[in-house]
Each structure stands twice: as structure tokens, then as C-alpha cells.
Design a protein around this motif. Structure first.
Motif, PDB file in Angstrom:
ATOM      1  N   LYS A   1      65.491   1.555  16.445  1.00  9.99           N
ATOM      2  CA  LYS A   1      64.141   1.490  15.865  1.00  9.99           C
ATOM      3  C   LYS A   1      63.100   1.187  16.929  1.00  9.99           C
ATOM      4  CE  LYS A   1      61.455  -0.884  12.270  1.00  9.99           C
ATOM      5  NZ  LYS A   1      61.492  -1.914  11.196  1.00  9.99           N
ATOM      6  N   ALA A   2      63.459   0.285  17.851  1.00  9.51           N
ATOM      7  CA  ALA A   2      62.473  -0.201  18.813  1.00  9.51           C
ATOM      8  C   ALA A   2      62.079   0.842  19.853  1.00  9.51           C
ATOM      9  CB  ALA A   2      62.999  -1.457  19.508  1.00  9.51           C
ATOM     10  N   LEU A   3      63.044   1.556  20.398  1.00  8.88           N
ATOM     11  CA  LEU A   3      62.713   2.486  21.483  1.00  8.88           C
ATOM     12  C   LEU A   3      61.721   3.566  21.068  1.00  8.88           C
ATOM     13  CD1 LEU A   3      65.824   3.175  23.735  1.00  8.88           C
ATOM     14  CD2 LEU A   3      63.743   1.927  24.259  1.00  8.88           C
ATOM     15  N   PRO A   4      61.999   4.321  19.996  1.00  7.26           N
ATOM     16  CA  PRO A   4      61.009   5.337  19.621  1.00  7.26           C
ATOM     17  C   PRO A   4      59.666   4.747  19.230  1.00  7.26           C
ATOM     18  CG  PRO A   4      62.739   5.171  17.957  1.00  7.26           C
ATOM     19  CD  PRO A   4      63.193   4.384  19.139  1.00  7.26           C
ATOM     20  N   ALA A   5      59.667   3.575  18.614  1.00 11.35           N
ATOM     21  CA  ALA A   5      58.401   2.937  18.242  1.00 11.35           C
ATOM     22  C   ALA A   5      57.618   2.544  19.489  1.00 11.35           C
ATOM     23  CB  ALA A   5      58.681   1.700  17.374  1.00 11.35           C
ATOM     24  N   ASN A   6      58.295   2.006  20.471  1.00  9.15           N
ATOM     25  CA  ASN A   6      57.600   1.524  21.667  1.00  9.15           C
ATOM     26  C   ASN A   6      57.127   2.658  22.568  1.00  9.15           C
ATOM     27  OD1 ASN A   6      57.771  -1.165  20.959  1.00  9.15           O
ATOM     28  ND2 ASN A   6      59.798  -1.389  21.838  1.00  9.15           N
TER      29      ASN A   6
ATOM     30  N   GLN B   1      78.955  -4.748  35.810  1.00  7.86           N
ATOM     31  CA  GLN B   1      79.914  -3.810  35.213  1.00  7.86           C
ATOM     32  C   GLN B   1      80.902  -4.507  34.287  1.00  7.86           C
ATOM     33  OE1 GLN B   1      81.496  -1.923  38.756  1.00  7.86           O
ATOM     34  NE2 GLN B   1      80.040  -0.221  38.628  1.00  7.86           N
ATOM     35  N   GLU B   2      81.087  -5.804  34.476  1.00  9.26           N
ATOM     36  CA  GLU B   2      82.073  -6.537  33.689  1.00  9.26           C
ATOM     37  C   GLU B   2      81.494  -7.256  32.472  1.00  9.26           C
ATOM     38  OE1 GLU B   2      85.413  -6.573  34.096  1.00  9.26           O
ATOM     39  OE2 GLU B   2      85.005  -4.994  35.571  1.00  9.26           O
ATOM     40  N   LEU B   3      80.182  -7.102  32.230  1.00 12.56           N
ATOM     41  CA  LEU B   3      79.553  -7.866  31.156  1.00 12.56           C
ATOM     42  C   LEU B   3      80.008  -7.441  29.762  1.00 12.56           C
ATOM     43  CD1 LEU B   3      75.872  -8.267  32.419  1.00 12.56           C
ATOM     44  CD2 LEU B   3      77.721  -9.949  32.469  1.00 12.56           C
ATOM     45  N   LYS B   4      80.171  -6.126  29.551  1.00 11.65           N
ATOM     46  CA  LYS B   4      80.638  -5.609  28.258  1.00 11.65           C
ATOM     47  C   LYS B   4      79.833  -6.176  27.085  1.00 11.65           C
ATOM     48  CE  LYS B   4      85.343  -4.668  29.860  1.00 11.65           C
ATOM     49  NZ  LYS B   4      85.051  -4.894  31.276  1.00 11.65           N
ATOM     50  N   LEU B   5      78.522  -5.955  27.149  1.00  7.86           N
ATOM     51  CA  LEU B   5      77.616  -6.490  26.134  1.00  7.86           C
ATOM     52  C   LEU B   5      77.591  -5.622  24.882  1.00  7.86           C
ATOM     53  CD1 LEU B   5      74.711  -7.349  28.575  1.00  7.86           C
ATOM     54  CD2 LEU B   5      76.308  -8.966  27.528  1.00  7.86           C
ATOM     55  N   ALA B   6      77.252  -6.220  23.756  1.00  8.44           N
ATOM     56  CA  ALA B   6      77.152  -5.490  22.490  1.00  8.44           C
ATOM     57  C   ALA B   6      75.947  -4.554  22.506  1.00  8.44           C
ATOM     58  CB  ALA B   6      77.029  -6.473  21.332  1.00  8.44           C
ATOM     59  N   TYR B   7      76.025  -3.483  21.720  1.00  7.11           N
ATOM     60  CA  TYR B   7      74.917  -2.535  21.583  1.00  7.11           C
ATOM     61  C   TYR B   7      73.716  -3.265  20.979  1.00  7.11           C
ATOM     62  CZ  TYR B   7      72.610   1.897  20.328  1.00  7.11           C
ATOM     63  OH  TYR B   7      71.740   2.953  20.211  1.00  7.11           O
ATOM     64  N   PRO B   8      72.517  -3.137  21.572  1.00  9.59           N
ATOM     65  CA  PRO B   8      71.340  -3.846  21.042  1.00  9.59           C
ATOM     66  C   PRO B   8      71.044  -3.447  19.600  1.00  9.59           C
ATOM     67  CG  PRO B   8      70.899  -2.939  23.225  1.00  9.59           C
ATOM     68  CD  PRO B   8      72.199  -2.353  22.780  1.00  9.59           C
TER      69      PRO B   8
ATOM     70  N   HIS C   1      60.477  -1.781  25.491  1.00  9.59           N
ATOM     71  CA  HIS C   1      61.481  -2.724  24.998  1.00  9.59           C
ATOM     72  C   HIS C   1      62.473  -2.055  24.043  1.00  9.59           C
ATOM     73  CE1 HIS C   1      58.715  -5.755  26.577  1.00  9.59           C
ATOM     74  NE2 HIS C   1      57.762  -5.077  25.956  1.00  9.59           N
ATOM     75  N   ALA C   2      63.720  -2.545  24.081  1.00  6.45           N
ATOM     76  CA  ALA C   2      64.746  -2.061  23.160  1.00  6.45           C
ATOM     77  C   ALA C   2      65.108  -3.107  22.112  1.00  6.45           C
ATOM     78  CB  ALA C   2      66.004  -1.669  23.937  1.00  6.45           C
ATOM     79  N   ASP C   3      64.523  -4.293  22.221  1.00  6.68           N
ATOM     80  CA  ASP C   3      64.929  -5.386  21.342  1.00  6.68           C
ATOM     81  C   ASP C   3      63.842  -5.844  20.381  1.00  6.68           C
ATOM     82  OD1 ASP C   3      63.364  -6.464  23.338  1.00  6.68           O
ATOM     83  OD2 ASP C   3      65.020  -7.470  24.330  1.00  6.68           O
TER      84      ASP C   3
ATOM     85  N   ASP D   1      58.874 -15.322  19.973  1.00  8.86           N
ATOM     86  CA  ASP D   1      59.332 -14.712  18.728  1.00  8.86           C
ATOM     87  C   ASP D   1      60.781 -15.147  18.541  1.00  8.86           C
ATOM     88  OD1 ASP D   1      59.580 -12.885  16.481  1.00  8.86           O
ATOM     89  OD2 ASP D   1      60.720 -11.595  17.834  1.00  8.86           O
ATOM     90  N   ILE D   2      61.025 -15.994  17.549  1.00  4.15           N
ATOM     91  CA  ILE D   2      62.329 -16.621  17.383  1.00  4.15           C
ATOM     92  C   ILE D   2      63.428 -15.587  17.139  1.00  4.15           C
ATOM     93  CG2 ILE D   2      63.682 -18.226  15.988  1.00  4.15           C
ATOM     94  CD1 ILE D   2      61.618 -19.564  17.759  1.00  4.15           C
ATOM     95  N   GLU D   3      63.147 -14.565  16.334  1.00  6.00           N
ATOM     96  CA  GLU D   3      64.187 -13.615  15.942  1.00  6.00           C
ATOM     97  C   GLU D   3      64.807 -12.915  17.150  1.00  6.00           C
ATOM     98  OE1 GLU D   3      64.984  -9.905  12.854  1.00  6.00           O
ATOM     99  OE2 GLU D   3      62.936 -10.449  13.375  1.00  6.00           O
ATOM    100  N   THR D   4      63.987 -12.564  18.140  1.00  9.81           N
ATOM    101  CA  THR D   4      64.496 -11.819  19.292  1.00  9.81           C
ATOM    102  C   THR D   4      64.473 -12.644  20.576  1.00  9.81           C
ATOM    103  OG1 THR D   4      62.294 -10.880  19.715  1.00  9.81           O
ATOM    104  CG2 THR D   4      63.778  -9.619  18.307  1.00  9.81           C
ATOM    105  N   SER D   5      64.134 -13.919  20.474  1.00 13.04           N
ATOM    106  CA  SER D   5      64.038 -14.806  21.652  1.00 13.04           C
ATOM    107  C   SER D   5      63.137 -14.198  22.727  1.00 13.04           C
ATOM    108  CB  SER D   5      65.434 -15.095  22.229  1.00 13.04           C
ATOM    109  OG  SER D   5      66.249 -15.747  21.290  1.00 13.04           O
ATOM    110  N   THR D   6      62.053 -13.561  22.271  1.00 14.59           N
ATOM    111  CA  THR D   6      61.116 -12.909  23.186  1.00 14.59           C
ATOM    112  C   THR D   6      59.952 -13.830  23.506  1.00 14.59           C
ATOM    113  OG1 THR D   6      61.629 -10.707  22.321  1.00 14.59           O
ATOM    114  CG2 THR D   6      59.523 -10.967  23.448  1.00 14.59           C
TER     115      THR D   6
END
Length: 230
Positions: free
Chosen positions: A217-222, A205-212, A59-61, A8-13
């Protein structure tokens, strides 16, 4: 074995279709709801009957296609019992063997990215979801994430596999499609070269990634197997 790696191109899944050539029974690992027509057309073209959709975690993405495939094709959804999705038809635990025709997959509980993460192990390959990625690992800063648990899961449950075992991850953002246990043990910048548990935790701990961006939407749906009430 019939094998297809789908993206899936949009989410690189990555999703994976595995079919038994003798019985024409199949499983689909980590299906994405937006790719439903692709899966159905592919199953029809290969004369395969979908028996199971296997999720590596909640999944969260992206939103899973497992519930929609169950409605359309009668397949059964499989999740770990700690995933928090009671909508699944089969809640599995560590060590469970899933048999579909001549295909055999062993469930290995690999928590750390989430508490309900699993990897699916076959004779020559492992589907690692978001636990072990090519040159990386799943993030551990949300959704029951725990860097120490993830390190233990990868070292004890995945790096214990034969070195030539193929690694098929749930995502890749650089266009890589497959790795191996030997490659990840040697070259993975977070885990390779014998990195210690403490070193891995510090890296995470040092990654400091952006909020997904899809998580709300994904978590409650999944948690409802991708079936969202209108």
C-alpha cells in the motif's frame, strides 16, 4: 531554532519539525499521513508556516503526509531525483543547500536502503532517515537495496561528519531518540569498530527479515506523495 521530534507509534516512525524563530518558517521531515492533524495543530500553536516537507526516501512502511500537507498548507514536497516520485515539487541532488529562514540543510545522497535515500545535514545534527539507524541501518533486501552502496554511503557521507554530530534516524524500535556519529562509529553492531565493507554485506545478507507489512500500500501511495486516487 524550534525543534520537535514526533513519533508515529504504529510504525515507530520519527518525524521532525524544525522552525526558524526569526521568520517563523518551518520544515517537516518525513511526515506521516495519519499524523496530519497533529502537525497542523503544532504548527498553529508555534505560529509557524510550513514551507517544505522533506522526505529522506520513498517509504515502504508508512504513507507520507507530504501531499496532504501541500493541499492544506501550500507547502512544497522535496525528494531526491532518483526516488521515483515525480509528484515532488523539488527534486534535489547531492550537495543542494535548502534555506528556510535561518535554517540551512545540506542534502547528502545516501543510497543503499533505496536508490533515492538522502540525509539532511545541519551544523550540529543529521537526519538520516533509514540509512543509518541507532545501533543499526536500513535493510537492503528490497526496493533497490544494495548493502555495498549503503556501507559506502554511511562511511563516506555520514561517518565523515564531526564526531559530536547528533544522529536523528527515521525509525527506532527500542525507544531510542537520538545518537551521535561517535557512538555509531564505536558501537553500531553492523558498522562500528571499523567493520569492513565485506563484513557489513555479510551481516546484511544474514538478516532474513520479514516482508514489510505496509509495503504493497505504501510504495504506490508514496510515489504519488501520499495522494491515493479513490
Amino acid at each position: 531554532m524550534i525543534f520537535r521530534q514526533l513519533v508515529d507509534i504504529e510504525t515507530s516512525t520519527y518525524s521532525y519539525l524544525l522552525g526558524c524563530e526569526r521568520t517563523h518558517r518551518a520544515v517537516l521531515i518525513d511526515p506521516v499521513a495519519s499524523e496530519l492533524d497533529v502537525y497542523i495543530n503544532l504548527l498553529q500553536s508555534l505560529n509557524l508556516k510550513l514551507i517544505y516537507t522533506l522526505e529522506t526516501h520513498v517509504h515502504a512502511d508508512h504513507i507520507t503526509g507530504s501531499g496532504l500537507l501541500r493541499e492544506k498548507l501550500g507547502s512544497k514536497s522535496v525528494l531526491h531525483r532518483d526516488a521515483g516520485a515525480l509528484c515532488a515539487d523539488l527534486l534535489v541532488t547531492d550537495g543542494v543547500l535548502l534555506q528556510v529562514g535561518d535554517l540551512e540543510l545540506e542534502v547528502r545522497h545516501t543510497p543503499g536502503h533505496t536508490s533515492g535515500c538522502v540525509s539532511y545535514v545541519m551544523a550540529d545534527r543529521v537526519f538520516t532517515g533509514d540509512s543509518l539507524l541507532i545501533n543499526g541501518s536500513g535493510r537492503t533486501d528490497f526496493q533497490q537495496g544494495d548493502a555495498g552502496k549503503l556501507y559506502d554511503s554511511i562511511i563516506n557521507k555520514l561517518f565523515s561528519l564531526p564526531a559530536d554530530t547528533l544522529v536523528y534516524p527515521g525509525h527506532d524500535y527500542q525507544g531510542n531518540t537520538v545518537s551521535s556519529i561517535k557512538q555509531e562509529m564505536g558501537k553500531n553492531p553492523r558498522l562500528g569498530h571499523g567493520k569492513s565493507r565485506e563484513e557489513f554485506i555479510a551481516i546484511m545478507q544474514e538478516l532474513k527479515l520479514a516482508y514489510p507489512k505496509f509495503i504493497d500500500k505504501a510504495l504506490p501511495a508514496n510515489q504519488s506523495c501520499g495522494l491515493v486516487a479513490e
